[in-house]
Write a protein that holds these residues in place. Structure first.
Motif, PDB file in Angstrom:
ATOM      1  N   ALA A  64       0.834  -1.202   0.000  1.00 40.12           N
ATOM      2  CA  ALA A  64       0.000   0.000   0.000  1.00 40.12           C
ATOM      3  C   ALA A  64       0.871   1.256   0.000  1.00 40.12           C
ATOM      4  CB  ALA A  64      -0.927  -0.001   1.215  1.00 40.12           C
ATOM      5  N   ALA A  65       1.923   1.237   0.811  1.00 35.59           N
ATOM      6  CA  ALA A  65       2.827   2.391   0.873  1.00 35.59           C
ATOM      7  C   ALA A  65       3.560   2.579  -0.447  1.00 35.59           C
ATOM      8  CB  ALA A  65       3.818   2.213   2.013  1.00 35.59           C
ATOM      9  N   GLU A  66       4.008   1.486  -1.041  1.00 35.53           N
ATOM     10  CA  GLU A  66       4.735   1.599  -2.309  1.00 35.53           C
ATOM     11  C   GLU A  66       3.827   2.103  -3.426  1.00 35.53           C
ATOM     12  OE1 GLU A  66       7.541  -1.032  -5.344  1.00 35.53           O
ATOM     13  OE2 GLU A  66       6.647  -1.987  -3.590  1.00 35.53           O
ATOM     14  N   ALA A  67       2.615   1.550  -3.502  1.00 39.22           N
ATOM     15  CA  ALA A  67       1.686   1.988  -4.541  1.00 39.22           C
ATOM     16  C   ALA A  67       1.311   3.449  -4.354  1.00 39.22           C
ATOM     17  CB  ALA A  67       0.438   1.105  -4.519  1.00 39.22           C
ATOM     18  N   GLN A  68       1.095   3.872  -3.109  1.00 41.01           N
ATOM     19  CA  GLN A  68       0.746   5.259  -2.827  1.00 41.01           C
ATOM     20  C   GLN A  68       1.885   6.195  -3.227  1.00 41.01           C
ATOM     21  OE1 GLN A  68      -2.358   6.112  -1.532  1.00 41.01           O
ATOM     22  NE2 GLN A  68      -1.779   8.214  -2.021  1.00 41.01           N
ATOM     23  N   PRO A 111      -2.086   2.215  -9.671  1.00 40.38           N
ATOM     24  CA  PRO A 111      -1.380   2.243  -8.383  1.00 40.38           C
ATOM     25  C   PRO A 111      -2.239   2.784  -7.245  1.00 40.38           C
ATOM     26  CG  PRO A 111       0.067   3.003 -10.125  1.00 40.38           C
ATOM     27  CD  PRO A 111      -1.299   2.897 -10.732  1.00 40.38           C
ATOM     28  N   ALA A 112      -3.000   3.854  -7.501  1.00 38.76           N
ATOM     29  CA  ALA A 112      -3.846   4.419  -6.447  1.00 38.76           C
ATOM     30  C   ALA A 112      -4.920   3.427  -6.022  1.00 38.76           C
ATOM     31  CB  ALA A 112      -4.486   5.719  -6.936  1.00 38.76           C
ATOM     32  N   ALA A 131      -3.328   0.753  -3.876  1.00 36.61           N
ATOM     33  CA  ALA A 131      -3.023   1.218  -2.519  1.00 36.61           C
ATOM     34  C   ALA A 131      -4.239   1.062  -1.613  1.00 36.61           C
ATOM     35  CB  ALA A 131      -2.567   2.680  -2.552  1.00 36.61           C
ATOM     36  N   HIS A 146      -4.864  -2.757  -0.913  1.00 38.65           N
ATOM     37  CA  HIS A 146      -3.906  -3.359   0.026  1.00 38.65           C
ATOM     38  C   HIS A 146      -4.173  -2.926   1.466  1.00 38.65           C
ATOM     39  CE1 HIS A 146      -1.869  -5.297  -3.149  1.00 38.65           C
ATOM     40  NE2 HIS A 146      -1.221  -4.251  -3.623  1.00 38.65           N
ATOM     41  N   ARG A 147      -4.602  -1.688   1.643  1.00 39.25           N
ATOM     42  CA  ARG A 147      -4.960  -1.259   3.005  1.00 39.25           C
ATOM     43  C   ARG A 147      -6.174  -2.041   3.508  1.00 39.25           C
ATOM     44  NH1 ARG A 147      -3.111   3.951   1.158  1.00 39.25           N
ATOM     45  NH2 ARG A 147      -5.177   4.493   0.383  1.00 39.25           N
ATOM     46  N   THR A 160       8.889  -0.529  -0.213  1.00 44.20           N
ATOM     47  CA  THR A 160       9.009   0.892  -0.521  1.00 44.20           C
ATOM     48  C   THR A 160      10.447   1.373  -0.519  1.00 44.20           C
ATOM     49  OG1 THR A 160       8.665   1.371   1.812  1.00 44.20           O
ATOM     50  CG2 THR A 160       6.751   1.455   0.397  1.00 44.20           C
TER      51      THR A 160
END
Length: 340
Positions: free
Chosen positions: A78-82, A92-93, A96, A99-100, A141
């Protein structure tokens, strides 16, 4: 001159000694009774609780380390996609957000299974080979901000949870949790494919042909429906997509027929459709309906393979492929494909 006995405890009388020993005995006996009582009720100490003689420590639930690592990877992805940024409706958004959601639901499931808060809050140890197909839990990330991050980097990160070792770990999870965790792996594979890095899968093999035969009818019905979709989409991008989807479903049906062997029944001449299809618009609506229904049907099969790695891996693969097909027809990606 009286003897100096400063710092020396007074020698106990016989009466005091007996009381002291008796009290100690009652303390030990009480602890033993407490331990036996708690153990008899099935109570287990949390990992950081004091140890009492005779009281068993908490045993991890089946597949606990795999589920903990899977949850951690959801947070990392989630952090990497964000961090990739881009439009709010870009892939990607959307990933994110998914994944959360996965991390939150997996945490709730771990709590339901009795995993204590102290374990959930503790850092996840470095994975050993075979845990989820990767040898490290370092956040994905780490590459972001280096100038090299992009869809390909995210695709590679999504794929770290895939592979034969991940399926083997999935097969050891508490049976009731297998569909949930299996759908997460399918979502990972679908995400990697949509980001441009298709997952690679071993050839599925298993010793129970009737299981493969049980999956076959829904695949054949979906393929028949896409023959209609293709026929009612005579030209353009929709026709091309219909033929591509039909080819994928026919290949899956052929694979299932081969795995089923003599257990496979002959295909039906036709299958009922949910509504009449006579235009490109109704053909598109049929495509969406069929793929959504097929996704749910495949997800239901995640619980039927039990601990058999071959069928389990095949069903995860088919679910991932169905999620990709559905996405290309405009169906929204799901955090747990087929279950939500």
């Amino acid at each position: 001159m009286p003897e100096d006995r400063t710092g020396v405890p007074p020698f106990p009388t016989r009466h005091l000694t007996r009381r002291t020993v008796l009290g100690a005995g009652l303390q030990v006996g009480g602890a033993a009774v407490l331990a036996a009582s708690l153990a008899g009720c099935g109570i287990r100490l949390e990992d950081d609780a004091p140890r009492l003689p005779g009281l068993p420590t908490r045993q991890p639930v089946a597949g606990e380390s795999f589920l903990l690592l899977l949850r951690q990877h959801c947070t990392d992805l989630a952090a990497e996609a964000q961090a990739l940024g881009g439009p709010a409706k870009g892939l990607p958004a959307r990933l994110a957000v998914l994944h959360r959601q996965q991390a939150a639901v997996l945490e709730t499931e771990l709590q339901r299974l009795g995993v204590p808060r102290t374990v959930l809050d503790a850092p996840v140890a470095t994975a050993t080979p075979g845990a989820t197909g990767t040898t490290s839990t370092a956040p994905a990330t780490t590459a972001t901000g280096s100038g090299a991050a992009g869809p390909a980097t995210l695709a590679a990160s999504e794929a770290t949870d895939l592979g034969p070792s991940a399926i083997s770990a999935l097969a050891r999870v508490v049976p009731g949790t297998v569909p949930l965790a299996g759908s997460v792996l399918a979502q990972r594979a679908a995400a990697a494919t949509l980001l441009g890095q298709p997952a690679t899968w071993p050839d599925p093999t298993w010793s129970e042909p009737s299981l493969a035969a049980s999956y076959l009818d829904s695949t054949r019905a979906a393929a028949y429906a896409f023959e209609v979709v293709a026929a009612q989409s005579p030209e353009g991008a929709q026709h091309t997509l219909a033929l591509t989807t039909l080819g994928t479903l026919r290949a899956r049906a052929s694979q299932q027929e081969s795995l089923a062997g003599d257990a496979a029944t002959p295909p039906a001449l036709g299958y009922p459709l949910p509504f009449t299809v006579t235009t490109p618009a109704t053909a598109r609506a049929l495509a969406v309906r069929v793929l959504t229904d097929l996704r749910a049907a495949v997800a239901r099969e995640l619980g039927s393979a039990g601990g058999d790695v071959g069928p389990l891996g095949a069903v995860v693969q088919w679910l991932a492929d169905t999620e990709v097909l559905a996405s290309r027809w405009g169906v929204a990606l799901a955090p747990f494909p087929g279950l939500t």
